[in-house]
Design a protein around this motif. Structure first.
Motif, short mmCIF file in Angstrom:
data_model
loop_
_atom_site.label_atom_id
_atom_site.label_comp_id
_atom_site.label_asym_id
_atom_site.label_seq_id
_atom_site.Cartn_x
_atom_site.Cartn_y
_atom_site.Cartn_z
N ARG A 1 1.06 -1.06 -0.04
CA ARG A 1 -0.06 -0.05 -0.19
C ARG A 1 0.83 1.20 0.12
NH1 ARG A 1 2.98 0.98 3.79
NH2 ARG A 1 2.31 1.29 5.78
N ASP A 2 0.31 2.41 -0.54
CA ASP A 2 0.99 3.45 -0.59
C ASP A 2 -0.17 4.54 -0.03
OD1 ASP A 2 1.95 6.24 -1.23
OD2 ASP A 2 2.59 5.62 -2.93
N ASN A 3 0.21 4.76 1.49
CA ASN A 3 -0.78 5.78 1.99
C ASN A 3 -0.95 7.14 1.55
OD1 ASN A 3 -0.80 3.54 3.66
ND2 ASN A 3 -0.16 4.24 5.61
N ALA A 4 0.16 7.57 0.96
CA ALA A 4 0.09 8.72 0.50
C ALA A 4 -0.89 9.17 -0.64
CB ALA A 4 1.66 9.36 0.08
N LYS A 5 -0.96 7.91 -1.35
CA LYS A 5 -1.92 7.80 -2.39
C LYS A 5 -3.12 7.10 -2.27
CE LYS A 5 2.10 7.87 -5.98
NZ LYS A 5 2.59 7.03 -7.05
N ASN A 6 -3.29 6.58 -1.03
CA ASN A 6 -4.63 6.17 -0.45
C ASN A 6 -4.79 4.94 -1.53
OD1 ASN A 6 -5.06 7.28 1.71
ND2 ASN A 6 -6.52 8.93 0.47
N THR A 7 -3.70 4.05 -1.95
CA THR A 7 -3.85 3.07 -2.89
C THR A 7 -3.37 1.74 -2.40
OG1 THR A 7 -3.71 4.85 -4.68
CG2 THR A 7 -3.06 2.28 -5.38
N VAL A 8 -3.83 0.63 -2.72
CA VAL A 8 -3.32 -0.58 -2.44
C VAL A 8 -3.11 -1.41 -3.80
CG1 VAL A 8 -3.90 -2.90 -1.41
CG2 VAL A 8 -4.66 -0.94 -0.03
N TYR A 9 -1.98 -2.13 -3.84
CA TYR A 9 -1.49 -2.69 -5.03
C TYR A 9 -1.59 -4.45 -4.71
CZ TYR A 9 0.16 1.82 -5.96
OH TYR A 9 0.21 3.13 -6.19
N LEU A 10 -1.66 -5.11 -5.68
CA LEU A 10 -1.66 -6.40 -5.84
C LEU A 10 -0.72 -6.97 -6.92
CD1 LEU A 10 -2.45 -9.00 -4.13
CD2 LEU A 10 -4.25 -9.59 -6.02
N GLN A 11 0.32 -7.05 -6.77
CA GLN A 11 1.50 -7.56 -7.65
C GLN A 11 1.36 -9.32 -7.97
OE1 GLN A 11 3.77 -6.12 -9.58
NE2 GLN A 11 3.70 -8.06 -10.66
N MET A 12 0.69 -9.69 -9.12
CA MET A 12 0.65 -11.10 -9.30
C MET A 12 1.68 -11.86 -10.36
SD MET A 12 -3.61 -10.90 -9.73
CE MET A 12 -3.76 -9.97 -11.03
N ASN A 13 2.51 -12.54 -9.74
CA ASN A 13 3.54 -13.10 -10.93
C ASN A 13 3.03 -14.89 -10.80
OD1 ASN A 13 4.96 -10.80 -10.74
ND2 ASN A 13 5.96 -11.16 -8.95
N SER A 14 3.68 -15.26 -11.82
CA SER A 14 3.59 -16.66 -12.24
C SER A 14 2.19 -16.99 -12.20
CB SER A 14 4.21 -17.27 -11.06
OG SER A 14 5.57 -17.23 -11.09
N LEU A 15 1.20 -16.25 -12.94
CA LEU A 15 -0.19 -16.51 -12.88
C LEU A 15 -0.33 -17.83 -13.35
CD1 LEU A 15 -0.96 -12.84 -14.14
CD2 LEU A 15 -1.99 -14.26 -11.83
#
Length: 129
Positions: free
Chosen positions: A72-86
């Motif tokens: 998460r990036d609190n300054a941007k109020n954003t959460v990410y989900l990095q998905m590898n080896s799908l």
């Protein structure tokens, strides 16, 4: 009220990667934790990953552990989900969700859909074999 907008879904070949983003707006100052769920056709919505807003606690479903990373990036109020080896079995609509610390949730609620107060509209992830 909180609004959640997901982005980053798409079509990818097996073994590839995608990064999902979830931008939160509105009453975000009281965020307890945020999570990602997914729902494949004909199946129930299932937990994928969650992170407390402090970032001190992170949880993953066994099926994605070692392949997906939530951040998460609190300054941007954003959460990410990095998905590898799908894998093809990762194909689903992915939903972002947020729990408010004043709504009575506990730290163990992150795994359940009932543990969240707000949901995004979802983004499609399709993994071809």
């Amino acid at each position: 009220q909180v609004q959640l907008v997901e982005s980053g879904g798409g079509l990818v070949q097996a073994g590839g990667s995608l990064r999902l983003s979830c931008a939160a707006s509105g009453r975000t100052f009281s965020t307890y934790y945020m999570g990602w769920f997914r729902q494949a056709p004909g199946k129930e919505r299932e937990f994928v990953a969650a992170i407390t807003w402090s970032g001190l606690s992170i949880y993953y479903a066994d099926s994605v552990k070692g392949r997906f990373t939530i951040s998460r990036d609190n300054a941007k109020n954003t959460v990410y989900l990095q998905m590898n080896s799908l894998k093809p079995e990762d194909t689903a609509v992915y939903y972002c969700a947020l729990a408010d610390r004043f709504s009575g949730k506990t730290s163990s609620s992150y795994y359940y859909t009932s543990g969240y107060d707000y949901w995004g509209q979802g983004t499609q992830v399709t993994v071809s074999s």
